[in-house]
Design a protein around this motif. Structure first.
Motif, PDB file in Angstrom:
ATOM      1  N   ALA A  24      39.762  39.495  40.015  1.00 52.08           N
ATOM      2  CA  ALA A  24      41.062  39.418  40.685  1.00 52.08           C
ATOM      3  C   ALA A  24      42.149  39.151  39.653  1.00 52.08           C
ATOM      4  O   ALA A  24      41.856  38.684  38.539  1.00 52.08           O
ATOM      5  N   GLU A  31      48.184  40.426  43.970  1.00 50.83           N
ATOM      6  CA  GLU A  31      46.902  40.038  44.565  1.00 50.83           C
ATOM      7  C   GLU A  31      46.641  40.775  45.871  1.00 50.83           C
ATOM      8  O   GLU A  31      45.504  41.201  46.149  1.00 50.83           O
ATOM      9  N   TRP A  42      43.258  42.981  46.561  1.00 48.01           N
ATOM     10  CA  TRP A  42      42.299  42.710  47.636  1.00 48.01           C
ATOM     11  C   TRP A  42      42.293  43.779  48.719  1.00 48.01           C
ATOM     12  O   TRP A  42      41.251  44.026  49.340  1.00 48.01           O
TER      13      TRP A  42
END
Length: 495
Positions: free
Chosen positions: A174, A341, A345
């Motif tokens: 990530a 982020e 995701w």
């Protein structure tokens, strides 16, 4: 680490616990028969009490609440992650059983970078520490092989998670990921990878406090080394490496009770291909039904029906991030994602592999994003057979309907979420998933029953390292049934 208050109850809107902060009273009178029954149902706890005399066991269990014990009852020993022992966790900065509540939110140990060791603890002879390089395909393969053969499986040893290389790249790289937080143990002579634990950076809001945390996951130890007590050593090592980055808090999940959960959710499963699930032993045939009736029960339309529904694109990132951020303000335990982020995701993390891991959809009305939902793929191998169960897991979602000022706002949100999740089921079926899984977090209590999700036999307990907060509702009541009235205060979806 990886098998749903009244609307006016809190400023955050959901999840504020009732009197007692969501816990049942401590066990003041406990019979030997009840002790034995509870220990049989919670093998992790039983293992910690081996060798204790009966009076000591009763004393320890009186300090635990019924919820502490009962919500962690496992269906068997094989489906438990090796998360070390009660004795170990009682030496760590985590809340302890029997502590008086309510206590103020805050850290449990002072942060002092000067006291953090610069090298890891010495391992038992024949083994050495390693930093696993996930930019190296061969080392990714090694982690995959270790998890494939030695990670979580069900209690009957019929199914085991199958974490692909693509999934590992998505889950462990990530934005802001730190190479040093991918910790391995190798055999000194052969360099074979025999243990692993990982962390990724995450910003959490816990009620009113924002914490820079590590999200700890994939603690896995080779089966032949389970008696070597490597789990606490691995946990201490990843803690040390996080502390070197001045990260003092962590979040992790486990399927059994350790000191001490801040919330507990339950797994629910929705059949998409019931016949396959039955034939592989995943789903039973109810005594009052037939195969044909079960297939009919879980049948879905061919196409989704929500107007304006389409796949999420890069151009939607800002709008989705804004909707997500506002929606999550309604919960007590949530991630605070940046736009980058959100992109990682929900848009498959930019993986160099062809395999798709996550599906994300938005609803656009007159140029505005009003809703989104997502789910990710995690297969399970059917042990002893050349077959897999394709499972979709509900991920993050949000809807503008949540901000309605109507007196029937909750009802309106329930109607909208049922429509969206029904479409998510249709899409998952279209992509050949066999089952759709969800926990009792977020607003899932509003649609699990209506969308024909069935209760699983597993619970997931949420833990915070070096942070105390009172219990957060996880969408289930004291009997582990869906808590329609109070819902959930948990907004963190752990992989």
């Amino acid at each position: 680490m990886s098998e749903e208050s009244k609307p006016e109850a809190s400023k955050k809107g959901k999840g504020k616990a009732r009197s007692g902060e969501g816990e049942m009273s401590n066990i003041s009178n406990i019979s030997r028969e009840l002790v034995e029954q509870l220990l049989r149902a919670n093998p992790s706890l039983a293992g910690e009490m081996q060798g204790m005399d009966s009076k000591k066991i009763e004393e320890v269990m009186r300090g635990m609440s019924l919820q502490d014990i009962s919500t962690g009852m496992a269906t068997g020993g094989k489906n438990q992650k090796d998360m070390a022992s009660y004795k170990f966790w009682n030496t760590q900065p985590v809340p302890k059983f029997g502590e008086d509540e309510p206590l103020p939110d805050g850290p449990l140990r002072e942060n002092d970078l000067a006291r953090v060791k610069t090298v890891g603890a010495e391992l038992i002879e024949g083994f050495e520490w390693d930093t696993v390089d996930l930019t190296d395909d061969q080392q990714v393969r090694e982690v995959y092989e270790l998890l494939t053969h030695h990670y979580v499986e069900d209690s009957e040893a019929m199914f085991r998670f199958n974490y692909s290389a693509s999934f590992l790249h998505w889950a462990l790289k990530a934005p802001g990921w730190i190479k040093n937080w991918h910790v391995g143990v190798r055999v000194t002579s052969t360099k074979k990878l025999v243990a692993f634990i990982s962390g990724i950076p995450v910003t959490l809001r816990v009620r009113e406090n924002t914490l820079q945390c590590s999200e700890i996951n994939f603690l896995c130890i080779h089966k032949k080394l389970r008696g070597k007590r490597l789990a606490p050593v691995l946990i201490k090592e990843v803690t040390r490496r996080c502390n070197l980055e001045s990260v003092w808090n962590a979040i992790y999940t486990v399927g059994v009770v350790l000191p001490k959960p801040i919330s507990t959710c339950r797994y629910f499963h929705r059949s998409l291909d019931w016949l396959k699930l039955y034939e592989t032993g995943f789903s039973p045939l109810p005594t009052t039904s037939t195969k044909a009736k079960q297939v009919t029960k879980y049948a879905l339309s061919a196409n989704p029906s929500t107007k304006g529904l389409r796949e999420m694109e890069v151009k939607d990132l800002d709008a989705v991030h804004d909707l997500f951020t506002r929606y999550m303000e309604r919960f007590d335990l949530v991630p605070k994602f940046t736009v980058e982020e959100i992109g990682h995701w929900l848009l498959n993390g930019g993986s160099k592999y062809d395999e798709r891991i996550v599906w994300a959809y938005v609803v656009e009305e007159e140029g505005k994003i009003t809703d989104f939902f997502s789910f990710y793929s995690l297969e399970s191998s059917v042990l002893g057979k050349k077959e897999t169960i394709r499972a979709a897991y509900l991920f993050y979602y949000a809807s503008e309907t949540a901000f309605s000022k109507s007196p029937d706002a909750k009802k309106e949100l329930k109607v909208r979420l049922n429509a969206l999740i029904h479409d998510a089921l249709i899409l998952a079926k279209k992509f050949n998933f066999d089952v759709f899984n969800a926990l009792t977090l977020l607003d899932n209590t509003l649609f699990l029953r209506e969308q024909k999700f069935g209760a699983g036999d597993g619970s997931l307990h949420y833990y915070l390292f070096n942070w105390r907060t009172s219990f957060i509702n996880g969408g289930i009541d004291d009997k582990k049934n869906v808590d329609d009235e109070n819902g959930s205060g948990v907004g963190v979806v752990m992989l």
